[in-house]
Scaffold this motif. Structure first.
Motif, PDB file in Angstrom:
ATOM      1  N   ALA A  77     -71.764 -69.119  25.371  1.00  0.00           N
ATOM      2  CA  ALA A  77     -71.561 -68.917  26.809  1.00  0.00           C
ATOM      3  C   ALA A  77     -72.351 -67.718  27.318  1.00  0.00           C
ATOM      4  O   ALA A  77     -72.985 -67.775  28.384  1.00  0.00           O
ATOM      5  CB  ALA A  77     -70.069 -68.728  27.098  1.00  0.00           C
ATOM      6  N   GLY A  78     -72.331 -66.621  26.580  1.00  0.00           N
ATOM      7  CA  GLY A  78     -73.059 -65.430  27.009  1.00  0.00           C
ATOM      8  C   GLY A  78     -74.560 -65.657  27.060  1.00  0.00           C
ATOM      9  O   GLY A  78     -75.233 -65.236  28.001  1.00  0.00           O
ATOM     10  N   VAL A  79     -75.085 -66.352  26.046  1.00  0.00           N
ATOM     11  CA  VAL A  79     -76.528 -66.607  26.006  1.00  0.00           C
ATOM     12  C   VAL A  79     -76.945 -67.524  27.152  1.00  0.00           C
ATOM     13  O   VAL A  79     -77.953 -67.267  27.833  1.00  0.00           O
ATOM     14  CB  VAL A  79     -76.914 -67.204  24.639  1.00  0.00           C
ATOM     15  CG1 VAL A  79     -78.342 -67.741  24.676  1.00  0.00           C
ATOM     16  CG2 VAL A  79     -76.777 -66.164  23.543  1.00  0.00           C
ATOM     17  N   LEU A  80     -76.192 -68.593  27.378  1.00  0.00           N
ATOM     18  CA  LEU A  80     -76.536 -69.518  28.455  1.00  0.00           C
ATOM     19  C   LEU A  80     -76.508 -68.828  29.817  1.00  0.00           C
ATOM     20  O   LEU A  80     -77.400 -69.026  30.654  1.00  0.00           O
ATOM     21  CB  LEU A  80     -75.574 -70.712  28.457  1.00  0.00           C
ATOM     22  CG  LEU A  80     -75.716 -71.703  27.294  1.00  0.00           C
ATOM     23  CD1 LEU A  80     -74.649 -72.785  27.381  1.00  0.00           C
ATOM     24  CD2 LEU A  80     -77.108 -72.331  27.275  1.00  0.00           C
ATOM     25  N   LEU A 182     -88.605 -59.983  26.888  1.00  0.00           N
ATOM     26  CA  LEU A 182     -87.893 -58.824  26.344  1.00  0.00           C
ATOM     27  C   LEU A 182     -86.571 -58.601  27.079  1.00  0.00           C
ATOM     28  O   LEU A 182     -85.559 -58.263  26.460  1.00  0.00           O
ATOM     29  CB  LEU A 182     -88.777 -57.573  26.426  1.00  0.00           C
ATOM     30  CG  LEU A 182     -89.978 -57.563  25.478  1.00  0.00           C
ATOM     31  CD1 LEU A 182     -90.922 -56.424  25.829  1.00  0.00           C
ATOM     32  CD2 LEU A 182     -89.504 -57.431  24.028  1.00  0.00           C
ATOM     33  N   ASP A 183     -86.591 -58.783  28.403  1.00  0.00           N
ATOM     34  CA  ASP A 183     -85.345 -58.684  29.164  1.00  0.00           C
ATOM     35  C   ASP A 183     -84.344 -59.730  28.678  1.00  0.00           C
ATOM     36  O   ASP A 183     -83.156 -59.445  28.488  1.00  0.00           O
ATOM     37  CB  ASP A 183     -85.602 -58.887  30.652  1.00  0.00           C
ATOM     38  CG  ASP A 183     -86.231 -57.669  31.307  1.00  0.00           C
ATOM     39  OD1 ASP A 183     -86.195 -56.585  30.694  1.00  0.00           O
ATOM     40  OD2 ASP A 183     -86.757 -57.809  32.429  1.00  0.00           O
ATOM     41  N   LEU A 184     -84.837 -60.944  28.487  1.00  0.00           N
ATOM     42  CA  LEU A 184     -83.978 -62.033  28.035  1.00  0.00           C
ATOM     43  C   LEU A 184     -83.408 -61.733  26.651  1.00  0.00           C
ATOM     44  O   LEU A 184     -82.215 -61.947  26.388  1.00  0.00           O
ATOM     45  CB  LEU A 184     -84.772 -63.341  28.010  1.00  0.00           C
ATOM     46  CG  LEU A 184     -84.000 -64.618  27.690  1.00  0.00           C
ATOM     47  CD1 LEU A 184     -82.862 -64.821  28.684  1.00  0.00           C
ATOM     48  CD2 LEU A 184     -84.944 -65.813  27.686  1.00  0.00           C
ATOM     49  N   ALA A 185     -84.262 -61.214  25.758  1.00  0.00           N
ATOM     50  CA  ALA A 185     -83.796 -60.875  24.414  1.00  0.00           C
ATOM     51  C   ALA A 185     -82.706 -59.806  24.460  1.00  0.00           C
ATOM     52  O   ALA A 185     -81.704 -59.893  23.734  1.00  0.00           O
ATOM     53  CB  ALA A 185     -84.974 -60.386  23.565  1.00  0.00           C
TER      54      ALA A 185
END
Length: 309
Positions: A77-80, A182-185
């Motif tokens: 859930a957090g990743v999505l 990088l922001d996404l990571a």
């Protein structure tokens, strides 16, 4: 109140097997949150950390309802949600904090609706929001351990890139760094770090484990490397002391850990050797005394003459 020796004896008591599991998860959570939290503090991302804590809630709720793994459910859930925020934030008509507010509060509301449909709604919600040292299954220990190792390894591999983006995003973009990736990571890493901490410390208080030790370390050093070593140590000390006090005095574990971490932050704010309140007060006194001892010089006379009409 239990003595430290009695607490150690309880840790090795087979009838209290949940206690060492809670301590293990708390220590692992403190280590990974301490490191990831340094990037969050340096980039001023406290709001994002708070929002991610809300975002993982529907995944936890779904995993609970279907009797699945809470860590994996929350991480998905957090990743999505992190991906959705990163994508929608590319529209410059909306500021990033607005997109975060929309998605993460919506995710938290979805989690409340989902868990309300399950039996034992009240007790389950309280466990998610405030943590529970008795509700950590054995399989979660392995998930937490593997997640911690992977996150720390990823932080080590991307450290230079994260620092470059933190210091100057435009310069990092000019150097050809993939700022969006990088922001996404980092969003994903924050999500996973929060998920592995929720079971012990709770969804409401988990932000403190991410922010407070890193903020305390920030007061104690000017070097990022030292800060990233100090933050996990401060977080781990808070976790160990908090679990000990909560078990000895029958207090909520998550709240006690957070209070210990907050007390350490206040001590650092007051007593830090360079940036503490007392140190800055001493520096101002020394500067004032030096100015009086030096007496007026030529520059002072010139300024006074210039001020005379």
């Amino acid at each position: 109140m239990l003595t430290p020796q009695e607490f150690v004896a309880d840790l090795f008591n087979p009838a209290l097997s949940f206690l060492p599991k809670a301590l293990f998860v708390a220590l692992m959570s403190s280590a990974v949150c301490g490191v990831i939290g340094c990037y969050v503090v340096l980039r001023g991302m406290a709001f994002i950390g708070d929002a991610v804590a809300h975002a993982v809630f529907p995944g936890l709720a779904v995993a609970f309802v279907v009797q699945g793994n809470l860590v994996l459910g929350g991480a998905v859930a957090g990743v999505l949600t992190a991906v959705a925020v990163a994508v929608f934030s590319q529209n410059r008509r909306l500021r990033e904090d607005s997109v975060i507010g929309v998605f993460f509060v919506g995710a938290f509301a979805l989690g409340i609706v989902i868990i309300s449909r399950s039996p034992g709604y009240s007790g389950s919600l309280q466990q998610f929001l405030f943590g529970s040292i008795t509700g950590i299954p054995d399989e979660d220990l392995y998930v937490v351990a593997v997640s911690t190792v992977l996150l720390l390894a990823l932080a080590f591999l991307l450290h230079k890139e994260f620092v470059s983006v933190t210091l100057d995003r435009e310069s990092a973009r000019a150097l050809g760094l993939p700022v969006f990736a990088l922001d996404l990571a980092l969003y994903v890493m924050v999500s996973v770090a929060i998920v592995i901490s929720v079971q012990t410390i709770g969804n409401i208080l988990v932000l403190a484990l991410l922010i407070t030790p890193a903020a305390t370390a920030r007061l104690l050093t000017d070097r990022l490397g030292v800060m990233m070593l100090l933050a996990p140590v401060i977080g781990g000390s808070s976790a160990l002391t908090g679990v000990y006090l909560s078990w000895s005095l029958d207090l909520p574990t998550g709240g006690t850990i957070v209070l210990v971490a907050t007390a350490l932050f206040l001590l650092a704010w007051l007593l830090a050797p360079r940036h503490g309140l007392l140190a800055r007060w001493g520096q101002r006194r020394a500067a004032a005394s030096g100015g009086r001892a030096r007496g007026p010089g030529p520059a002072d006379g010139a300024r006074e003459a210039a001020a005379v009409p």
